[in-house]
Design an enzyme around this catalytic site. Sequence first.
Site, PDB file in Angstrom:
ATOM      1  CG  ASN A   1      73.003  -3.048  56.402  1.00 53.52           C
ATOM      2  OD1 ASN A   1      74.067  -2.372  55.649  1.00 53.52           O
ATOM      3  ND2 ASN A   1      71.919  -2.217  56.722  1.00 53.52           N
ATOM      4  CD1 TRP A   2      78.743  -6.151  57.536  1.00 55.04           C
ATOM      5  CD2 TRP A   2      80.823  -5.702  56.601  1.00 55.04           C
ATOM      6  NE1 TRP A   2      79.417  -7.352  57.348  1.00 55.04           N
ATOM      7  CE2 TRP A   2      80.577  -7.147  56.684  1.00 55.04           C
ATOM      8  CE3 TRP A   2      81.767  -5.211  55.792  1.00 55.04           C
ATOM      9  CZ2 TRP A   2      81.695  -7.824  56.423  1.00 55.04           C
ATOM     10  CZ3 TRP A   2      82.896  -6.178  55.425  1.00 55.04           C
ATOM     11  CH2 TRP A   2      82.900  -7.545  55.825  1.00 55.04           C
ATOM     12  CE  LYS A   3      72.678  -0.748  60.110  1.00 54.68           C
ATOM     13  NZ  LYS A   3      71.664  -0.185  61.030  1.00 54.68           N
TER      14      LYS A   3
ATOM     15  N   GLY B   1      68.781  -0.758  65.290  1.00 47.10           N
ATOM     16  CA  GLY B   1      70.234  -0.006  65.801  1.00 47.10           C
ATOM     17  C   GLY B   1      69.876   0.373  67.251  1.00 47.10           C
TER      18      GLY B   1
ATOM     19  CD  GLU C   1      65.867  -4.173  58.318  1.00 49.06           C
ATOM     20  OE1 GLU C   1      66.747  -4.856  59.035  1.00 49.06           O
ATOM     21  OE2 GLU C   1      66.087  -3.197  57.838  1.00 49.06           O
TER      22      GLU C   1
ATOM     23  CB  SER D   1      67.676  -4.861  68.073  1.00 45.17           C
ATOM     24  OG  SER D   1      67.911  -3.378  67.979  1.00 45.17           O
TER      25      SER D   1
ATOM     26  CG  HIS E   1      68.458   0.060  55.634  1.00 42.31           C
ATOM     27  ND1 HIS E   1      68.393   0.789  56.514  1.00 42.31           N
ATOM     28  CD2 HIS E   1      68.657  -1.133  56.176  1.00 42.31           C
ATOM     29  CE1 HIS E   1      68.706   0.368  57.752  1.00 42.31           C
ATOM     30  NE2 HIS E   1      68.766  -0.839  57.497  1.00 42.31           N
TER      31      HIS E   1
HETATM   32  C1  PEP Z   1      69.824  -3.031  59.556  1.00 43.73           C
HETATM   33  O1  PEP Z   1      70.625  -2.420  59.442  1.00 43.73           O
HETATM   34  O2  PEP Z   1      68.987  -3.383  58.861  1.00 43.73           O
HETATM   35  C2  PEP Z   1      69.486  -3.400  60.889  1.00 43.73           C
HETATM   36  C3  PEP Z   1      68.407  -4.241  61.320  1.00 43.73           C
HETATM   37  O3  PEP Z   1      70.310  -3.112  62.025  1.00 43.73           O
HETATM   38  P1  PEP Z   1      70.520  -3.622  63.701  1.00 43.73           P
HETATM   39  O4  PEP Z   1      70.489  -4.995  63.541  1.00 43.73           O
HETATM   40  O5  PEP Z   1      71.760  -2.913  64.013  1.00 43.73           O
HETATM   41  O6  PEP Z   1      69.377  -3.096  64.330  1.00 43.73           O
END
Ligand code: PEP
Length: 250
Positions: free
Chosen positions: A9-11, A173, A167, A212, A95
């Site tokens: 997921n590049w956000k 993050g 999640e 993470s 999300h």
């Molecule tokens: C995400 O964006 O769904 C995510 C899990 O981010 P990260 O891996 O940076 O925690």
Amino acid sequence: MRRSLIVGNWKLHCTVVEAIALANSIRLAVGDPGSREVVIAPPFTAIYAVRGVICGTPIGLAAQDAHWEERGAFTGAVSPGLLHDVGCRYAILGHSERREHFAETDAAVARKLRAALAAGLSPILCVGERTAERDQGRAQTVVSRQLATALAGVAPETLPMVAIAYEPVWAIGTGIAAGTDDAAAMADHIRGRLAAGWGDAAGRARILYGGSVNPGNAGDFLRQDTLDGALVGGASLNADSFAAIVKAAP
Ligand code: PEP
């Protein structure tokens, strides 16, 4: 029986030029993923350009969101059909960043999920509790509610098109991943809720962990029998890190 699924997921990152470069690096770093399924989710503006880079490779495309209506007066929205048209086969829905910053409700996620399925997109449905909810011992209750609302009305034969990404909000993050035992326990809980509602079809739906994930901890999550993959944010912006996570999957 269930193919590993690793989603990047590049956000809100990458211009078109940056996205092309990152997709190309990922293509080279991942190489042949074998039986693993690898998917990247660029920002909307870069999807079409990235499609050109990964066309003919085993890497698939996801959108980071999708609206519930196909067409009409919905300024700023992008519909599942348009995303399918531009090459997406997946859509990340619900999300926690959308729930938090865009006030997205369980009911809105449910509408999006049904619209995505109708357009032929496979939803990656994100569920997960906040810190306070975990501290109050309500993590499973929260996740059960999110699942029940989002998946209401989904037919058993369609359920395997949906991947559930557990999640925990506090792990996204932050650099603080969930414990592998906690993630596995929640995956078991999710599988149990799916089995209660959809019977045998539950065994074919994939359950991912996100929060993470990095090359150092990915193997710990991906070796859990109950987890079928990972949703990766920050670490998916580096081709070598993302490829190492892919290779850590069975
Ligand atoms: C995400 O964006 O769904 C995510 C899990 O981010 P990260 O891996 O940076 O925690």
